[in-house]
Scaffold this motif. Sequence first.
Motif, mmCIF file in Angstrom:
data_model
loop_
_atom_site.group_PDB
_atom_site.id
_atom_site.type_symbol
_atom_site.label_atom_id
_atom_site.label_comp_id
_atom_site.label_asym_id
_atom_site.label_seq_id
_atom_site.Cartn_x
_atom_site.Cartn_y
_atom_site.Cartn_z
ATOM 1 N N GLY A 70 -7.283 -6.421 6.934
ATOM 2 C CA GLY A 70 -7.546 -7.399 5.880
ATOM 3 C C GLY A 70 -7.162 -8.811 6.310
ATOM 4 O O GLY A 70 -6.561 -9.061 7.346
ATOM 5 N N ARG A 75 -6.645 5.654 2.821
ATOM 6 C CA ARG A 75 -6.938 4.368 2.165
ATOM 7 C C ARG A 75 -6.531 3.197 3.060
ATOM 8 O O ARG A 75 -7.248 2.192 3.158
ATOM 9 C CB ARG A 75 -6.193 4.281 0.833
ATOM 10 N N LEU A 76 -5.369 3.297 3.709
ATOM 11 C CA LEU A 76 -4.906 2.207 4.570
ATOM 12 C C LEU A 76 -5.831 2.005 5.764
ATOM 13 O O LEU A 76 -6.153 0.870 6.134
ATOM 14 C CB LEU A 76 -3.487 2.497 5.058
ATOM 15 N N GLY A 128 0.795 -1.230 0.000
ATOM 16 C CA GLY A 128 0.000 0.000 0.000
ATOM 17 C C GLY A 128 0.819 1.266 0.000
ATOM 18 O O GLY A 128 0.325 2.312 -0.396
ATOM 19 N N LYS A 146 -9.139 0.519 4.567
ATOM 20 C CA LYS A 146 -8.959 -0.867 4.111
ATOM 21 C C LYS A 146 -8.897 -1.826 5.284
ATOM 22 O O LYS A 146 -9.343 -2.971 5.197
ATOM 23 C CB LYS A 146 -7.677 -0.966 3.273
ATOM 24 N N ASN A 169 -2.267 -2.297 8.766
ATOM 25 C CA ASN A 169 -2.541 -1.053 8.035
ATOM 26 C C ASN A 169 -3.015 0.060 8.963
ATOM 27 O O ASN A 169 -2.702 1.237 8.747
ATOM 28 C CB ASN A 169 -3.602 -1.305 6.965
ATOM 29 N N ARG A 170 -3.787 -0.290 9.980
ATOM 30 C CA ARG A 170 -4.356 0.727 10.870
ATOM 31 C C ARG A 170 -3.314 1.299 11.821
ATOM 32 O O ARG A 170 -3.602 2.249 12.557
ATOM 33 C CB ARG A 170 -5.526 0.128 11.646
ATOM 34 N N THR A 189 0.685 -9.889 -2.405
ATOM 35 C CA THR A 189 0.182 -8.517 -2.405
ATOM 36 C C THR A 189 1.318 -7.607 -2.835
ATOM 37 O O THR A 189 2.276 -7.422 -2.077
ATOM 38 C CB THR A 189 -0.303 -8.094 -0.996
#
Length: 516
Positions: free
Chosen positions: A226, A219-220, A36, A223, A389-390, A82
């Motif tokens: 995941g 965006r991260l 990402g 998202k 990501n968060r 990914t």
Amino acid sequence: MESFFWVGLTNVLDPMNLTAIAIGTIIGMFVGAMPGLSATMAIALLLPLTYSFKPETGLALLASLYLAAMYGGSIAAILLRTPGTPAAAATVMDGYPMAQKGKAGQALGLSLTASLIGGLLSSVILLTVAPLLGRVVLNFGPVEIFAVAVLGITIIGSLSQGSTILGLLSGAIGLLLATIGMDPTTGTPRFAFDNLELFGGIDFTVALIGLFSIPQAVRLVMKGNGKRDKGTVSRIADRMLPTGREFVKLLPNSIRSGFIGVFVGLIPGTGGDTASWFAYNEAKRFSRRKAEFGTGYPAGIVAPEAANNAVVGGALIPTIALGIPGSSSTAVLLGGLMVHGILPGPTLMSDYGDVTYTLLWAVLFANVALFLVGILFTRACVAVTKIPNRVVGPVIVVLSVIGAYAINNSVFDIGLMIAFGILGLVFDTFRIPTPPLVIGLILGPILDTTLQQSLLIGGGNWMVFLQNPISATLLAFALLSILQATPLFGSIVKAFRKKPPKGAEPAGGDMAGSRD
């Protein structure tokens, strides 16, 4: 310019610059390995740090980061399926299946070796071709430079992914934003709204941080963390480096893919993702084992990795020689020049030859550093792929705020950065490409100044651009680049191709065959 060639080599061998290359390589690998994140965002965040460095040191740091992020993207592509960067999307095809077979180290080693070959090839071409173009543009005056800038903005707009109109609209918005501040000729404030903070124009670095970092952070966070595939690889147990026999086998594929990457990089508006798929397709075309592609075949890893690293050198050729960024990342690299008061343009190699040649040599040395650092730190980068990501998203926001404030110690810049971040989110929502806006911000001052100078030379007559053969040719190419990207032009070409000559059968079968 020959003296600058050796001055640049001497500069890059300075311990401080070699250290910057090593640090930039390490950071780039970790950034590329994080799914990402992108090299463009990382360069934008690090731009404020280069204020305290010499121009040569700052550019060496940014260039090595850009190069290393290209390889770093393959780490997540091979281990997690990914792509860490868009340029690593093609690497997933064979990299992940090879990792599933317990050969994750071999896959990463092939990626690292191919990256070295493609990068060195493009660096040598960069060191030889860019100076030749630089000698040509030494004869350019305001009229020719204006035409070059117009060509740059139209090519970037017309080659943007999606709608050509939206690409050109984005470039036009960038040009308008570049007019904010004092008029370079008359000294009259323009669009500053009596705000003293805007009299000097929009700070390019602040705009870049907002455009690329804030939308990525949002965006991260949206998202989330995941769910990863059950088969994702969490460690590397086998050897990385290929044997001598394996190296000889991958060499022709690497060189061919490297040339593809350089060629694609020369075309402004394209990028590593385009070159990777192009090289992957050609590797499959030349292979005798086409059926093995997609099952963990080494050639399917070597081709895209050699191509996406070769794009770096190719994209820097028009950036250095003409002042036309070949990609969004090279556009941000030009921002590194502007941070140090160096105005990018066709005269860059003559006016700031020492800095420019240091950058060219830094790219070459960064490829070697990438190989050495890759051997040492690739296994450590596996841990980076596990960061949620968060967690990454909020950290990016904090770094963006700190970076924007540190440039001028101004709270106003934080607000300006957030405003550009919102603009970037709007662009993402409506699928408007961001790179043309960045190019507009860079080329805007050049267009503004050279336009006024050209009109003064021509006595206010706009025909001055058509009376000059070089300018007229460049403007013709600019017009053609817009026309060929329009639906009407495509329809005309399609209709012309479908019209069979008298006495001939329709060409439908041939068209179908050509697609195969």
